[in-house]
Design a protein around this motif. Sequence first.
Motif, PDB file in Angstrom:
ATOM      1  N   LEU A   1      36.960  33.630  68.320  1.00  0.00           N
ATOM      2  CA  LEU A   1      38.249  34.486  68.899  1.00  0.00           C
ATOM      3  C   LEU A   1      38.046  34.774  70.177  1.00  0.00           C
ATOM      4  N   ILE A   2      36.973  34.677  70.748  1.00  0.00           N
ATOM      5  CA  ILE A   2      36.778  35.087  72.199  1.00  0.00           C
ATOM      6  C   ILE A   2      37.772  33.875  73.155  1.00  0.00           C
ATOM      7  N   PHE A   3      37.775  32.851  72.514  1.00  0.00           N
ATOM      8  CA  PHE A   3      38.599  31.557  73.434  1.00  0.00           C
ATOM      9  C   PHE A   3      40.234  32.291  73.464  1.00  0.00           C
ATOM     10  N   ALA A   4      40.519  32.875  72.393  1.00  0.00           N
ATOM     11  CA  ALA A   4      42.006  33.174  72.435  1.00  0.00           C
ATOM     12  C   ALA A   4      42.250  34.653  72.653  1.00  0.00           C
ATOM     13  N   TYR A   5      41.157  35.728  72.961  1.00  0.00           N
ATOM     14  CA  TYR A   5      41.561  37.012  73.040  1.00  0.00           C
ATOM     15  C   TYR A   5      41.612  37.400  74.527  1.00  0.00           C
ATOM     16  N   THR A   6      42.326  38.041  75.247  1.00  0.00           N
ATOM     17  CA  THR A   6      42.487  38.843  76.379  1.00  0.00           C
ATOM     18  C   THR A   6      41.935  40.276  76.478  1.00  0.00           C
ATOM     19  N   PRO A   7      40.881  40.546  76.888  1.00  0.00           N
ATOM     20  CA  PRO A   7      40.539  41.936  76.803  1.00  0.00           C
ATOM     21  C   PRO A   7      41.388  42.827  77.806  1.00  0.00           C
ATOM     22  N   SER A   8      42.580  43.171  77.772  1.00  0.00           N
ATOM     23  CA  SER A   8      43.053  44.131  78.543  1.00  0.00           C
ATOM     24  C   SER A   8      44.130  45.001  77.967  1.00  0.00           C
ATOM     25  N   PRO A   9      44.452  46.104  78.156  1.00  0.00           N
ATOM     26  CA  PRO A   9      45.424  46.762  77.338  1.00  0.00           C
ATOM     27  C   PRO A   9      46.705  46.214  77.342  1.00  0.00           C
TER      28      PRO A   9
ATOM     29  N   TYR B   1      38.844  47.424  65.079  1.00  0.00           N
ATOM     30  CA  TYR B   1      39.972  47.805  64.941  1.00  0.00           C
ATOM     31  C   TYR B   1      40.781  48.040  66.198  1.00  0.00           C
ATOM     32  N   LEU B   2      39.776  48.339  67.324  1.00  0.00           N
ATOM     33  CA  LEU B   2      40.454  48.669  68.542  1.00  0.00           C
ATOM     34  C   LEU B   2      40.699  47.653  69.494  1.00  0.00           C
ATOM     35  N   LEU B   3      40.186  46.450  68.924  1.00  0.00           N
ATOM     36  CA  LEU B   3      40.705  45.360  70.097  1.00  0.00           C
ATOM     37  C   LEU B   3      41.844  45.004  70.216  1.00  0.00           C
ATOM     38  N   PRO B   4      42.788  44.725  68.978  1.00  0.00           N
ATOM     39  CA  PRO B   4      44.190  44.225  69.159  1.00  0.00           C
ATOM     40  C   PRO B   4      45.137  45.270  69.967  1.00  0.00           C
ATOM     41  N   TRP B   5      44.810  46.509  70.030  1.00  0.00           N
ATOM     42  CA  TRP B   5      45.298  47.407  70.729  1.00  0.00           C
ATOM     43  C   TRP B   5      47.004  47.468  70.191  1.00  0.00           C
ATOM     44  N   ASP B   6      47.066  47.850  68.939  1.00  0.00           N
ATOM     45  CA  ASP B   6      48.308  47.961  68.559  1.00  0.00           C
ATOM     46  C   ASP B   6      48.359  49.423  67.783  1.00  0.00           C
ATOM     47  N   GLN B   7      49.260  49.719  67.117  1.00  0.00           N
ATOM     48  CA  GLN B   7      49.511  51.048  66.598  1.00  0.00           C
ATOM     49  C   GLN B   7      48.305  51.737  65.907  1.00  0.00           C
ATOM     50  N   LEU B   8      47.768  50.644  64.876  1.00  0.00           N
ATOM     51  CA  LEU B   8      46.429  50.853  64.050  1.00  0.00           C
ATOM     52  C   LEU B   8      45.489  51.393  64.850  1.00  0.00           C
ATOM     53  N   ALA B   9      45.053  50.406  65.994  1.00  0.00           N
ATOM     54  CA  ALA B   9      44.010  50.952  67.076  1.00  0.00           C
ATOM     55  C   ALA B   9      44.237  51.938  67.759  1.00  0.00           C
ATOM     56  N   TYR B  10      45.562  52.493  68.112  1.00  0.00           N
ATOM     57  CA  TYR B  10      45.869  53.566  68.759  1.00  0.00           C
ATOM     58  C   TYR B  10      45.380  54.862  67.854  1.00  0.00           C
TER      59      TYR B  10
ATOM     60  N   ALA C   1      43.395  54.939  65.141  1.00  0.00           N
ATOM     61  CA  ALA C   1      42.077  54.916  65.007  1.00  0.00           C
ATOM     62  C   ALA C   1      41.435  55.455  65.879  1.00  0.00           C
ATOM     63  N   VAL C   2      41.633  55.254  67.288  1.00  0.00           N
ATOM     64  CA  VAL C   2      41.124  55.885  68.424  1.00  0.00           C
ATOM     65  C   VAL C   2      41.228  57.320  68.105  1.00  0.00           C
ATOM     66  N   THR C   3      42.622  57.801  68.045  1.00  0.00           N
ATOM     67  CA  THR C   3      42.852  59.268  67.915  1.00  0.00           C
ATOM     68  C   THR C   3      42.192  60.015  66.800  1.00  0.00           C
ATOM     69  N   VAL C   4      42.195  59.332  65.509  1.00  0.00           N
ATOM     70  CA  VAL C   4      41.445  60.085  64.693  1.00  0.00           C
ATOM     71  C   VAL C   4      39.763  60.007  64.880  1.00  0.00           C
ATOM     72  N   GLY C   5      39.376  59.009  65.412  1.00  0.00           N
ATOM     73  CA  GLY C   5      37.858  58.729  65.789  1.00  0.00           C
ATOM     74  C   GLY C   5      37.472  59.888  66.802  1.00  0.00           C
ATOM     75  N   THR C   6      38.163  59.901  67.732  1.00  0.00           N
ATOM     76  CA  THR C   6      37.845  61.023  68.536  1.00  0.00           C
ATOM     77  C   THR C   6      38.036  62.284  68.066  1.00  0.00           C
ATOM     78  N   SER C   7      38.887  62.520  67.278  1.00  0.00           N
ATOM     79  CA  SER C   7      39.160  64.082  66.938  1.00  0.00           C
ATOM     80  C   SER C   7      38.098  64.342  65.978  1.00  0.00           C
ATOM     81  N   LEU C   8      37.549  63.306  65.338  1.00  0.00           N
ATOM     82  CA  LEU C   8      36.415  63.492  64.401  1.00  0.00           C
ATOM     83  C   LEU C   8      35.081  63.886  65.199  1.00  0.00           C
ATOM     84  N   LEU C   9      35.047  63.536  66.450  1.00  0.00           N
ATOM     85  CA  LEU C   9      33.771  63.802  67.139  1.00  0.00           C
ATOM     86  C   LEU C   9      33.800  65.204  67.621  1.00  0.00           C
ATOM     87  N   ASP C  10      35.052  65.809  67.533  1.00  0.00           N
ATOM     88  CA  ASP C  10      34.879  67.267  67.842  1.00  0.00           C
ATOM     89  C   ASP C  10      34.120  68.062  66.829  1.00  0.00           C
ATOM     90  N   TYR C  11      33.996  67.461  65.708  1.00  0.00           N
ATOM     91  CA  TYR C  11      33.146  68.418  64.542  1.00  0.00           C
ATOM     92  C   TYR C  11      31.694  68.508  64.779  1.00  0.00           C
TER      93      TYR C  11
END
Length: 175
Positions: A67-75, A149-158, A160-170
Amino acid sequence: RIRDSIQRDPLPPADDRGRMRVVMNSLVLHLHPSKVSKPALKFSYTFGLGGLLLLLFTILAITGVLLIFAYTPSPDAAYDSMVALQTEIYFGNLIRNLHHWSGNLMVVVGILHLLRVFFTGGYAPPREFNCVMGLALLLLIVAANFTGYLLPWDQLAYWAVTVGTSLLDYLPWIG
């Protein structure tokens, strides 16, 4: 007691034979013990969960390298590279799905392995450190699965980041 489960022989050994014994007791005899009880050899005792974890890790490593050969790691290009992987590259969708499902199965099998060790008493002395390492590896598996889940940077990733960072508040000292 945990220190004794990490290092079972006194430090430092005086001669070459003593150093060899330290290595054998610490690593080799953990992988291939000299004595194993007969009930521990039954498949119904372990269900092959450790071997299954190793197989899933191997699948994840191989498909991850592909998968590394096809993935571009930029937003800007991450989502487009995932779409191109699924539509333009031969067997790209198969490789991505193998990677995805192997990661999810690795979490499930890791939890089952942890439960098997708990119910069979595999954490008892002198293996306390193995239990600590197993818990650390399980946390690494869960964290790696979350970052996948964060690597494709689609709605699911967005979200997931929102929920994951809000869980860190606790969490104490972090939130």
